[in-house]
Enzyme design. Structure first.
Site, PDB file in Angstrom:
ATOM      1  N   SER A   1       0.818  -1.215   0.000  1.00  0.00           N
ATOM      2  CA  SER A   1       0.000   0.000   0.000  1.00  0.00           C
ATOM      3  C   SER A   1       0.851   1.264   0.000  1.00  0.00           C
ATOM      4  O   SER A   1       0.486   2.261  -0.624  1.00  0.00           O
ATOM      5  CB  SER A   1      -0.971   0.002   1.184  1.00  0.00           C
ATOM      6  OG  SER A   1      -0.280   0.096   2.410  1.00  0.00           O
TER       7      SER A   1
ATOM      8  N   LEU B   1       3.651   1.762  -1.536  1.00  0.00           N
ATOM      9  CA  LEU B   1       4.075   2.024  -2.920  1.00  0.00           C
ATOM     10  C   LEU B   1       2.886   2.425  -3.783  1.00  0.00           C
ATOM     11  O   LEU B   1       3.006   3.278  -4.662  1.00  0.00           O
ATOM     12  CB  LEU B   1       4.779   0.804  -3.503  1.00  0.00           C
ATOM     13  CG  LEU B   1       6.149   0.479  -2.919  1.00  0.00           C
ATOM     14  CD1 LEU B   1       6.701  -0.805  -3.529  1.00  0.00           C
ATOM     15  CD2 LEU B   1       7.115   1.631  -3.122  1.00  0.00           C
ATOM     16  N   GLY B   2       1.737   1.810  -3.548  1.00  0.00           N
ATOM     17  CA  GLY B   2       0.531   2.190  -4.272  1.00  0.00           C
ATOM     18  C   GLY B   2       0.181   3.652  -4.049  1.00  0.00           C
ATOM     19  O   GLY B   2      -0.264   4.345  -4.966  1.00  0.00           O
TER      20      GLY B   2
ATOM     21  N   GLU C   1       4.093  -6.998 -13.052  1.00  0.00           N
ATOM     22  CA  GLU C   1       3.728  -6.099 -14.143  1.00  0.00           C
ATOM     23  C   GLU C   1       3.687  -4.684 -13.563  1.00  0.00           C
ATOM     24  O   GLU C   1       2.671  -4.240 -13.046  1.00  0.00           O
ATOM     25  CB  GLU C   1       2.375  -6.498 -14.710  1.00  0.00           C
ATOM     26  CG  GLU C   1       2.340  -7.940 -15.163  1.00  0.00           C
ATOM     27  CD  GLU C   1       0.949  -8.550 -15.116  1.00  0.00           C
ATOM     28  OE1 GLU C   1       0.721  -9.492 -15.863  1.00  0.00           O
ATOM     29  OE2 GLU C   1       0.101  -8.099 -14.332  1.00  0.00           O
TER      30      GLU C   1
ATOM     31  N   TYR D   1      -0.311 -26.804 -11.460  1.00  0.00           N
ATOM     32  CA  TYR D   1       0.529 -26.134 -12.453  1.00  0.00           C
ATOM     33  C   TYR D   1       1.790 -26.966 -12.648  1.00  0.00           C
ATOM     34  O   TYR D   1       2.375 -27.459 -11.695  1.00  0.00           O
ATOM     35  CB  TYR D   1       0.881 -24.729 -11.978  1.00  0.00           C
ATOM     36  CG  TYR D   1       1.375 -23.840 -13.090  1.00  0.00           C
ATOM     37  CD1 TYR D   1       0.481 -23.174 -13.915  1.00  0.00           C
ATOM     38  CD2 TYR D   1       2.730 -23.675 -13.324  1.00  0.00           C
ATOM     39  CE1 TYR D   1       0.920 -22.367 -14.949  1.00  0.00           C
ATOM     40  CE2 TYR D   1       3.180 -22.867 -14.355  1.00  0.00           C
ATOM     41  CZ  TYR D   1       2.276 -22.213 -15.163  1.00  0.00           C
ATOM     42  OH  TYR D   1       2.716 -21.411 -16.186  1.00  0.00           O
TER      43      TYR D   1
END
Length: 187
Positions: free
Chosen positions: A102, A104-105, A129, A162
């Site tokens: 948060s 960095l957001g 990404e 996976y």
């Protein structure tokens, strides 16, 4: 069910959830912080007129390896792939979710556009990404806490986790900022 800090410590300590290198100080109340790796892939839109997901795009991105102690500059509106410093591994009955930090957001950094899920059975670094939605360049330093992983228990183990041969899992064992392999889906 989201796994708590005590459960995370147990599963990380026993190796059921893999995080390498593992630092117990990174365990939060219901997540584990992960740090930024040293390799980035940066879009170079001056080389191509378009992106066709069904075609290999070897000229789409340049690889940048950041030397120790140096920052990576993510410019406003820029998109780049990065990766976690840690190799992550989930057993066949646990999934992971990647969330941004948060702090960095609040500065304008987004760490994933759509690929915020770690399948049961996955092993590798997590590709981030990265987008800068602020109006100023942001310095990203390898080793900094960049995201947090939340782990959840499945109701039962996946029948084809996976990496299962039937799934043709393109990113199993990936290391670094691996580019899209969507072109391998072409029928």
């Amino acid at each position: 069910m989201i796994l708590s800090d005590g459960t995370l410590r147990e599963l990380l300590g026993s190796g059921r959830i893999r995080l390498d290198p593992y630092d117990p100080q990174l365990v939060q109340p219901a997540s584990v912080d992960v740090r930024l790796g040293t390799e980035f892939r940066v879009m170079r839109n001056s080389r191509l007129t378009h992106i066709d997901p069904f075609e290999a795009q070897p000229k789409l991105m340049d690889t940048v390896s950041v030397p120790e102690g140096e920052p990576f500059v993510l410019h406003p509106g820029e998109f780049a792939l990065g990766h976690t410093m840690e190799t992550v591994g989930c057993p066949d009955d646990i999934v992971g979710v990647v969330n941004g930090k948060s702090s960095l957001g609040r500065l304008g950094i987004q760490v994933h556009a759509t690929a915020g899920f770690i399948d049961p059975g996955f092993v590798g670094t997590v590709v981030l990404e990265l987008s800068n939605v602020s109006n100023l360049p942001i310095l990203l330093r390898p080793g900094m806490k960049v995201a947090q992983l939340v782990f959840q228990k499945l109701d039962r183990p996946a029948e084809r986790p996976y990496g299962h041969p039937d799934l043709k899992s393109k990113y199993q064992g990936q290391q670094g900022a691996v580019a899209s392999k969507y072109d391998q889906n072409r029928l």
